[in-house]
Motif scaffolding. Structure first.
Motif, PDB file in Angstrom:
ATOM      1  N   THR A   1     -12.941 -65.718  39.070  1.00 31.14           N
ATOM      2  CA  THR A   1     -12.058 -64.912  38.201  1.00 31.14           C
ATOM      3  C   THR A   1     -10.727 -65.596  37.920  1.00 31.14           C
ATOM      4  O   THR A   1      -9.708 -64.947  37.762  1.00 31.14           O
ATOM      5  CB  THR A   1     -11.779 -63.496  38.755  1.00 31.14           C
ATOM      6  OG1 THR A   1     -10.830 -63.579  39.801  1.00 31.14           O
ATOM      7  CG2 THR A   1     -13.043 -62.814  39.228  1.00 31.14           C
ATOM      8  N   THR A   2     -10.736 -66.931  37.870  1.00 30.28           N
ATOM      9  CA  THR A   2      -9.511 -67.643  37.522  1.00 30.28           C
ATOM     10  C   THR A   2      -9.259 -67.533  36.025  1.00 30.28           C
ATOM     11  O   THR A   2      -8.166 -67.170  35.587  1.00 30.28           O
ATOM     12  CB  THR A   2      -9.618 -69.123  37.938  1.00 30.28           C
ATOM     13  OG1 THR A   2      -9.956 -69.176  39.308  1.00 30.28           O
ATOM     14  CG2 THR A   2      -8.304 -69.841  37.688  1.00 30.28           C
TER      15      THR A   2
ATOM     16  N   THR B   1      -2.962 -61.549  38.361  1.00 27.26           N
ATOM     17  CA  THR B   1      -3.751 -62.788  38.302  1.00 27.26           C
ATOM     18  C   THR B   1      -4.908 -62.680  37.298  1.00 27.26           C
ATOM     19  O   THR B   1      -5.947 -63.285  37.493  1.00 27.26           O
ATOM     20  CB  THR B   1      -4.310 -63.217  39.678  1.00 27.26           C
ATOM     21  OG1 THR B   1      -5.389 -62.364  40.041  1.00 27.26           O
ATOM     22  CG2 THR B   1      -3.240 -63.201  40.736  1.00 27.26           C
TER      23      THR B   1
HETATM   24  K   LIG Z   1      -7.524 -64.842  36.420  1.00 27.56           K
END
Ligand SMILES: [K+]
Ligand SMILES: [K+]
Lengths: 490, 490
Positions: free
Chosen positions: A119-120, A322
């Motif tokens: 999930t970057t 994030t």
């Molecule tokens: K991310």
């Protein structure tokens, strides 16, 4: 030799079995884009068919090897399983990107799938608008699988492994002393339901807000997963003229970064459980202050109030949770914003969510430790109680949190140094390493900034960043212990 | 009001007295350039005469107020005294820069003197070649006073205040339980002798190596003080064609960053005391590896071996010892060198030396802590002994070192954010804050890099950097406690 002798196959059969089961999940997920592509009579269907075949074949092979094995895992096997599961799922997920229309090189395909599964959300692909519906959906699905994987790992595995002070969140469901699967079942199922429910809510909201069907589905999945893949090269910038969509996305990114167990408790007790939680309160307060400060800065610099508030809220929430969507090139907002976003990259959301980074509870425990130290300098003989979220804070947790923080920054620092050796400039190297390990997505600078793309980096840099993304996702220590010789001794 | 009531004058009279004595030292130091300027019949003599008058006047006033006071200090007064002494000495030392030929604005003069006294060595002055001999000497003398001040503070005051884990170096000479001056006398005198002796040796060596008299004197003083002021705008770059001078300077900078108490012990025991010390060994090993790696990098990039070795050794030692001379623009050596020098800025030399930064022993204790944590993850029930330098390492010291590290980076981070708000770009803000708090001197980037100068920064940035330099020099916590309300309560 001595090490090899100790690696009895028995110990690892359960690991192989669970990995095989995980690959079955990946294969099932591949059915979704395959079905759509077949319906649309798109050439990428063949790519998914091949990928599905390879994945399913591997899964069957692994399950065959490990037939009739008790799913009993020792801590050592758990460390290995946890790390391998992310690596393997990423590897197999990359297949459709190689066989499909974009025909990515292996490096690029692996980078994209590692970035997705962790999930970057950093991407090496451009002209995403031109991808087949199936591949767009696949990018979203990868992040969505990754998202639920993280939550389950954070609740059920990491506290048991004592990684990074996560023992603080140890509950009955993370007591693995005997067997693995049965106990975690209840909570995992409930969390899964919440995750699916919230994702469907996000998809519906986006669709009602005016996104077309596929965009609503993909963005719904990548919002809750705090993943950040979007269906457009300009990320969420395409919605800048429809601010209500940015506000909706801000809301769902925020949900993705909250502790999912609390959603269950809030549902059961129908009380203000969320707001009573120290981590959630700290998170929301921090967001409030940062958004206020940066909005003010934008307004002082001549931006209209509503635009400033919308853009700041969206991009701050995107970075702190994030997620890593960008709706504007915030690196052009002035030096204060640049430095602020650089710092925000490290923060992260709450533990037990899909978000990455340091996590709020670690910052809070760090502050408690520093406050106590300052007091001890002033009152030499004072004894100071440590409490967090209404309970006593064990020294062991504080130590683990501190050690985690150091390892976290050392990993980022080492990765940045390695990237600079390949030739990346200071800002690209440092922010690239940071955004990988924190699983945020965009870095700073001309190359990998919010308006940039990772495609032009050298292959070696992409592989290093893959390692960084995986290490960040696995809370660093889960991986580091594997490299200690004493880990492999009986 | 409640706070004011507690501030009884009695408690502070000894502080005023010691500050008065320190100003006397400053006044005596001013006599040296004054004497030379009078001999040379230079106009700057008047500037020193005025400065001397003001300084001596203030000193006499303070001593008069605090006549017949016992020099007994409580911890609280010690914190205040330590901080004030650096502020006051810096302030009075700036006078000749205001009254002398360069007629600096107050901001610039204070920046220059704070940078000198804290041995940071960042400069806002250009055409230093054109300064009078007296002012050149004064810049060197300020750093030289600062250098001895730091050693005395590190050995005799900070361990007592338990700041930053310095308790590790607590010896009889740092036991202040009753009265201040008599006990520290012996060690302080010996350290002073070593400092003077080594400075004279450096001056003689430089002079024999071919520097002219004044350059040898100023550079000798600023080498041992790990201060970094040079008599040329291009810093030590003027000696690039005489590599033996760079090697000599490397040697004396290195001496300045070693623990001065060990010189005394080495002299007394005539044994390998220095090499047996864990801190010294770690320091030299680190330097060896870094120099080897960067030399290799330079050679790979086409530099001749001897030139590469000379320039790398000189500039690495300059940054790690926090001296901050530059003999070459290492920011043009390629991205790997840039990132490496950025990291090296934080390292610092040994505790009990004139150097700044984190200090080697803190890095070593941090590594011990991290190693133990990793082992505890693998062997859940293991107990691990902590030893450093052949002795048990108390938990209290480890905690203090960790807290210091966090405060150190938070201070740098906060300062960088403030600088970015003023308008400094990311690299200038972050490396400027870092180089100030670590007392190194040069930053990175076009403005404040090794080839740059701090003169073009806005005044507000210069004042912020002054605070950063002083906080770094005072090991942060000495200053921070002063801002805690509970510090001022009885
Ligand atoms: K991310
Ligand atoms: K310096």
């Amino acid at each position: 030799m001595r090490i090899v002798r100790h690696l009895q196959l028995d110990e690892w059969l359960p690991v192989i079995r669970i990995l095989g089961l995980l690959l079955c999940v990946v294969a099932v997920m591949m059915l979704v884009p395959l079905f759509i592509l077949l319906k649309e009579d798109d050439g990428d269907a063949r790519a998914f068919l091949i990928s599905l075949g390879i994945t399913l074949g591997s899964a069957v092979l692994m399950l065959a090897i490990s037939r009739k094995v008790e799913l009993e895992l020792k801590p050592r096997a758990m460390f290995v399983l946890t790390t391998l599961s992310w690596v393997l799922v990423s590897a197999y997920s990359s297949l459709p990107l190689v066989f499909g229309a974009p025909h990515l090189e292996v490096t690029d395909a692996v980078f994209e799938s590692v970035s997705a599964i962790t999930t970057t959300g950093s991407t090496v692909m451009s002209n995403i608008e031109g991808l087949s519906d199936g591949l767009k959906l696949w990018r979203g699905l990868m992040q969505w699988i990754g998202g639920i994987g993280i939550i389950v790992m954070a609740i059920a595995i990491l506290p048991f492994l004592k990684v990074g002070g996560m023992r603080l969140f140890q509950t009955e469901s993370s007591d693995w002393s005997d067997k693995v699967l049965p106990r975690a079942g209840g909570v995992a199922k409930a969390i899964g339901l919440v995750y699916v429910g919230l994702t469907l809510l996000a998809i519906l909201t986006y669709w009602l807000g005016g996104m077309d069907g596929l965009d609503a589905v993909v963005h719904g999945m990548t919002s809750l997963a705090t993943g950040g893949f979007a269906n457009y090269d300009s990320s969420m910038g395409v919605y800048s003229d429809r601010p209500h969509l940015l506000w909706m996305a801000s809301f769902f990114m925020l949900l993705g970064a909250l502790p999912f167990v609390l959603f269950i408790r809030a549902w059961q007790d129908r009380a203000g459980v969320l707001w009573c939680d120290a981590q959630v309160r700290g998170f929301l307060r921090l967001l409030g202050w940062v958004i206020a400060a940066l909005t003010l800065y934008r307004v002082i610099n001549g931006e209209a109030l509503f635009t400033a508030l919308t853009q700041v809220t969206f991009n701050v929430i995107s970075v702190v949770t994030t997620t890593g969507y960008a709706s504007d090139d915030y690196s052009a907002w002035g030096p204060f914003a640049v430095v602020a976003f650089f710092y925000l990259t490290f923060v992260g959301g709450c533990s037990g969510s899909t978000s990455g980074g340091m996590k709020i509870f670690r910052l809070q425990i760090g502050l408690i430790m520093l406050g106590n130290h300052l007091r001890s300098l002033i009152h030499a003989n004072g004894v100071f109680s440590q409490r967090y979220n209404g309970r006593a804070l064990p020294d062991e947790v504080v130590r683990a949190v501190i050690a985690f923080s150091f390892f976290f920054f050392i990993t980022i620092g080492g990765l940045a140094l390695a990237l600079s050796f390949i030739g990346l400039d200071l800002i690209t190297a440092v922010t690239g390493a940071a955004t990988a390990v924190t699983n945020v997505g965009p870095g700073l600078g001309d190359i990998i900034g919010p308006a940039g793309n990772f495609s032009t980096l050298p292959d070696s840099a992409k592989w290093l960043l893959c390692i960084g993304m995986l290490m960040g996702r696995l809370e660093i220590l889960t991986v580091l212990v594997l490299f200690s010789p004493s880990f492999w001794r009986k």
